[in-house]
Motif scaffolding. Structure first.
Motif, PDB file in Angstrom:
ATOM      1  N   ALA A  18       0.808  -1.222   0.000  1.00 26.13           N
ATOM      2  CA  ALA A  18       0.000   0.000   0.000  1.00 26.13           C
ATOM      3  C   ALA A  18       0.838   1.267   0.000  1.00 26.13           C
ATOM      4  O   ALA A  18       0.390   2.307  -0.492  1.00 26.13           O
ATOM      5  N   LEU A  19       2.057   1.201   0.550  1.00 23.83           N
ATOM      6  CA  LEU A  19       2.877   2.395   0.718  1.00 23.83           C
ATOM      7  C   LEU A  19       3.152   3.141  -0.594  1.00 23.83           C
ATOM      8  O   LEU A  19       3.043   4.376  -0.626  1.00 23.83           O
ATOM      9  N   PRO A  20       3.507   2.461  -1.704  1.00 26.78           N
ATOM     10  CA  PRO A  20       3.722   3.207  -2.952  1.00 26.78           C
ATOM     11  C   PRO A  20       2.489   3.963  -3.414  1.00 26.78           C
ATOM     12  O   PRO A  20       2.602   5.072  -3.953  1.00 26.78           O
ATOM     13  N   PHE A  21       1.295   3.389  -3.201  1.00 28.58           N
ATOM     14  CA  PHE A  21       0.075   4.081  -3.589  1.00 28.58           C
ATOM     15  C   PHE A  21      -0.111   5.352  -2.757  1.00 28.58           C
ATOM     16  O   PHE A  21      -0.512   6.400  -3.278  1.00 28.58           O
ATOM     17  N   VAL A  22       0.155   5.251  -1.451  1.00 29.21           N
ATOM     18  CA  VAL A  22       0.039   6.420  -0.584  1.00 29.21           C
ATOM     19  C   VAL A  22       1.037   7.503  -0.997  1.00 29.21           C
ATOM     20  O   VAL A  22       0.698   8.693  -1.080  1.00 29.21           O
ATOM     21  N   MET A  23       2.274   7.118  -1.292  1.00 30.12           N
ATOM     22  CA  MET A  23       3.300   8.080  -1.682  1.00 30.12           C
ATOM     23  C   MET A  23       2.957   8.739  -3.015  1.00 30.12           C
ATOM     24  O   MET A  23       3.140   9.947  -3.190  1.00 30.12           O
ATOM     25  N   LEU A  24       2.453   7.944  -3.971  1.00 28.48           N
ATOM     26  CA  LEU A  24       2.049   8.519  -5.249  1.00 28.48           C
ATOM     27  C   LEU A  24       0.886   9.485  -5.063  1.00 28.48           C
ATOM     28  O   LEU A  24       0.824  10.536  -5.714  1.00 28.48           O
ATOM     29  N   GLY A  25      -0.041   9.130  -4.178  1.00 28.82           N
ATOM     30  CA  GLY A  25      -1.158  10.029  -3.905  1.00 28.82           C
ATOM     31  C   GLY A  25      -0.701  11.347  -3.299  1.00 28.82           C
ATOM     32  O   GLY A  25      -1.173  12.422  -3.691  1.00 28.82           O
ATOM     33  N   LEU A  26       0.253  11.295  -2.353  1.00 29.40           N
ATOM     34  CA  LEU A  26       0.784  12.510  -1.750  1.00 29.40           C
ATOM     35  C   LEU A  26       1.536  13.357  -2.773  1.00 29.40           C
ATOM     36  O   LEU A  26       1.413  14.588  -2.793  1.00 29.40           O
ATOM     37  N   ALA A  27       2.320  12.702  -3.640  1.00 36.63           N
ATOM     38  CA  ALA A  27       3.054  13.433  -4.674  1.00 36.63           C
ATOM     39  C   ALA A  27       2.097  14.126  -5.638  1.00 36.63           C
ATOM     40  O   ALA A  27       2.310  15.286  -6.022  1.00 36.63           O
ATOM     41  N   ALA A  28       1.034  13.422  -6.028  1.00 32.78           N
ATOM     42  CA  ALA A  28       0.047  14.026  -6.921  1.00 32.78           C
ATOM     43  C   ALA A  28      -0.673  15.183  -6.244  1.00 32.78           C
ATOM     44  O   ALA A  28      -0.968  16.198  -6.877  1.00 32.78           O
ATOM     45  N   ARG A 135      -0.323  34.639 -13.744  1.00 32.29           N
ATOM     46  CA  ARG A 135      -0.685  34.097 -12.436  1.00 32.29           C
ATOM     47  C   ARG A 135      -1.828  33.100 -12.508  1.00 32.29           C
ATOM     48  O   ARG A 135      -2.142  32.455 -11.509  1.00 32.29           O
ATOM     49  N   ALA A 136      -2.459  32.969 -13.658  1.00 32.87           N
ATOM     50  CA  ALA A 136      -3.657  32.138 -13.784  1.00 32.87           C
ATOM     51  C   ALA A 136      -3.348  30.667 -13.489  1.00 32.87           C
ATOM     52  O   ALA A 136      -2.222  30.188 -13.690  1.00 32.87           O
ATOM     53  N   ILE A 137      -4.362  29.962 -13.000  1.00 36.05           N
ATOM     54  CA  ILE A 137      -4.243  28.535 -12.710  1.00 36.05           C
ATOM     55  C   ILE A 137      -4.591  27.741 -13.964  1.00 36.05           C
ATOM     56  O   ILE A 137      -5.597  28.005 -14.619  1.00 36.05           O
ATOM     57  N   ARG A 138      -3.759  26.784 -14.284  1.00 34.80           N
ATOM     58  CA  ARG A 138      -4.067  25.871 -15.392  1.00 34.80           C
ATOM     59  C   ARG A 138      -4.883  24.721 -14.814  1.00 34.80           C
ATOM     60  O   ARG A 138      -4.343  23.759 -14.266  1.00 34.80           O
ATOM     61  N   TRP A 139      -6.192  24.809 -14.946  1.00 32.30           N
ATOM     62  CA  TRP A 139      -7.078  23.875 -14.259  1.00 32.30           C
ATOM     63  C   TRP A 139      -6.984  22.450 -14.782  1.00 32.30           C
ATOM     64  O   TRP A 139      -7.217  21.504 -14.036  1.00 32.30           O
ATOM     65  N   ASN A 140      -6.654  22.270 -16.053  1.00 36.32           N
ATOM     66  CA  ASN A 140      -6.495  20.899 -16.563  1.00 36.32           C
ATOM     67  C   ASN A 140      -5.344  20.187 -15.858  1.00 36.32           C
ATOM     68  O   ASN A 140      -5.437  19.004 -15.524  1.00 36.32           O
ATOM     69  N   GLU A 141      -4.264  20.902 -15.624  1.00 37.78           N
ATOM     70  CA  GLU A 141      -3.120  20.324 -14.904  1.00 37.78           C
ATOM     71  C   GLU A 141      -3.496  19.979 -13.466  1.00 37.78           C
ATOM     72  O   GLU A 141      -3.185  18.893 -12.970  1.00 37.78           O
ATOM     73  N   VAL A 142      -4.188  20.914 -12.800  1.00 40.55           N
ATOM     74  CA  VAL A 142      -4.616  20.664 -11.419  1.00 40.55           C
ATOM     75  C   VAL A 142      -5.595  19.499 -11.363  1.00 40.55           C
ATOM     76  O   VAL A 142      -5.529  18.651 -10.468  1.00 40.55           O
ATOM     77  N   GLY A 143      -6.510  19.443 -12.335  1.00 37.19           N
ATOM     78  CA  GLY A 143      -7.509  18.379 -12.335  1.00 37.19           C
ATOM     79  C   GLY A 143      -6.906  16.999 -12.491  1.00 37.19           C
ATOM     80  O   GLY A 143      -7.280  16.061 -11.775  1.00 37.19           O
ATOM     81  N   PHE A 144      -5.957  16.851 -13.417  1.00 39.77           N
ATOM     82  CA  PHE A 144      -5.307  15.552 -13.596  1.00 39.77           C
ATOM     83  C   PHE A 144      -4.545  15.138 -12.345  1.00 39.77           C
ATOM     84  O   PHE A 144      -4.557  13.969 -11.944  1.00 39.77           O
ATOM     85  N   ALA A 145      -3.866  16.094 -11.716  1.00 39.53           N
ATOM     86  CA  ALA A 145      -3.114  15.772 -10.507  1.00 39.53           C
ATOM     87  C   ALA A 145      -4.040  15.394  -9.357  1.00 39.53           C
ATOM     88  O   ALA A 145      -3.765  14.449  -8.603  1.00 39.53           O
ATOM     89  N   MET A 146      -5.160  16.104  -9.204  1.00 36.24           N
ATOM     90  CA  MET A 146      -6.104  15.775  -8.137  1.00 36.24           C
ATOM     91  C   MET A 146      -6.745  14.413  -8.375  1.00 36.24           C
ATOM     92  O   MET A 146      -7.003  13.660  -7.420  1.00 36.24           O
TER      93      MET A 146
END
Length: 242
Positions: A18-28, A135-146
């Motif tokens: 489970a640890l790699p999944f948790v770490m990947l989730g935190l990184a994302a 300064r604008a947020i690129r929402w597609n980038e944020v959405g994929f990461a979330m």
């Protein structure tokens, strides 16, 4: 005693899985929140005129995915603050190279313009070397990461809790035991989702703002169901009076 020690050994393979999944989730999650946090910080920055020194759309031959190539806009601009000329290479808060066809690169290139163009940059008055053009947020980038944070993070939490949940022979673990930590994690990230909702509505994305309310609603519903079940269990455990 020996039985408990022997059974505890079987937890660790599940934890290591489970640890790699948790770490990947935190990184994302960090990758998703970075441009949002930087955008919020930059709302207090000061505008100054700047001159474009260089701008280019660099592709990456190493990071090819199939027949597509990832891109990133790079450049530099010069500005003056407190009688000193400074140079910054930070055009946006975006972190990634990508091949998304969302119009972001075209919008950035159009706003920066050619070399020698005069633009407006935003500088941190408390740290004048820190500046950005867009300064604008690129929402597609944020959405994929979330999305990655939710998929990997939630899966990792469930697997981690399941690894530490003792299972009696012939009896399956209670779903509430496994899901409560996930509900608590969603509640802990509730302020993040609410900030995203406000920013998305401000930028004209009400549908995605509604999507960001789903984790909060699921967490609140999980708390409601858990409290109802706990109340029912407590009531059933009380001795009945004759």
């Amino acid at each position: 005693m020996m039985g408990k020690q022997r059974s505890s050994r079987y937890y660790w393979p599940g934890v290591l899985f489970a640890l790699p999944f948790v770490m990947l989730g935190l990184a994302a999650l960090i990758a998703a929140l970075y441009p949002v946090v930087q955008h919020l910080r930059s709302l207090a920055w000061q505008p100054v005129p700047a001159t474009v020194l260089s701008v280019s759309e660099r592709n990456s031959a190493v990071q090819k995915i199939g027949e597509s190539t990832t891109y990133r806009i790079e450049g530099a601009f010069r500005y003056r603050w407190q009688q000193q000329e400074r140079i910054s290479h930070r055009l946006t808060f975006s972190l990634v190279r990508d091949d998304l066809d969302d119009g972001w690169r075209e919008a950035v290139m159009g706003e920066i313009g050619p070399v020698g163009n005069t633009i407006t940059a935003w500088i941190n008055p408390n740290a004048p070397d820190e500046a950005v053009v867009i300064r604008a947020i690129r929402w597609n980038e944020v959405g994929f990461a979330m999305l990655g944070a939710l998929m990997f993070g939630a899966g990792g939490v469930v697997l981690m809790v399941a690894a530490f949940t003792p299972v009696r022979p012939g009896k399956a673990p209670s779903p509430q035991v496994v899901l409560w930590p996930l509900v608590l994690c969603l509640l802990a990230t509730g302020p993040i989702w609410l900030v995203l909702v406000v920013l998305l509505i401000r930028d004209g994305h009400p549908i995605w703002a509604g999507v960001c309310l789903v984790p909060v609603a699921l967490a609140l519903n999980g708390v409601r169901v858990g409290l109802q079940q706990r109340t029912g269990t407590t009531a059933s455990a009380r001795p009945r009076s004759n």
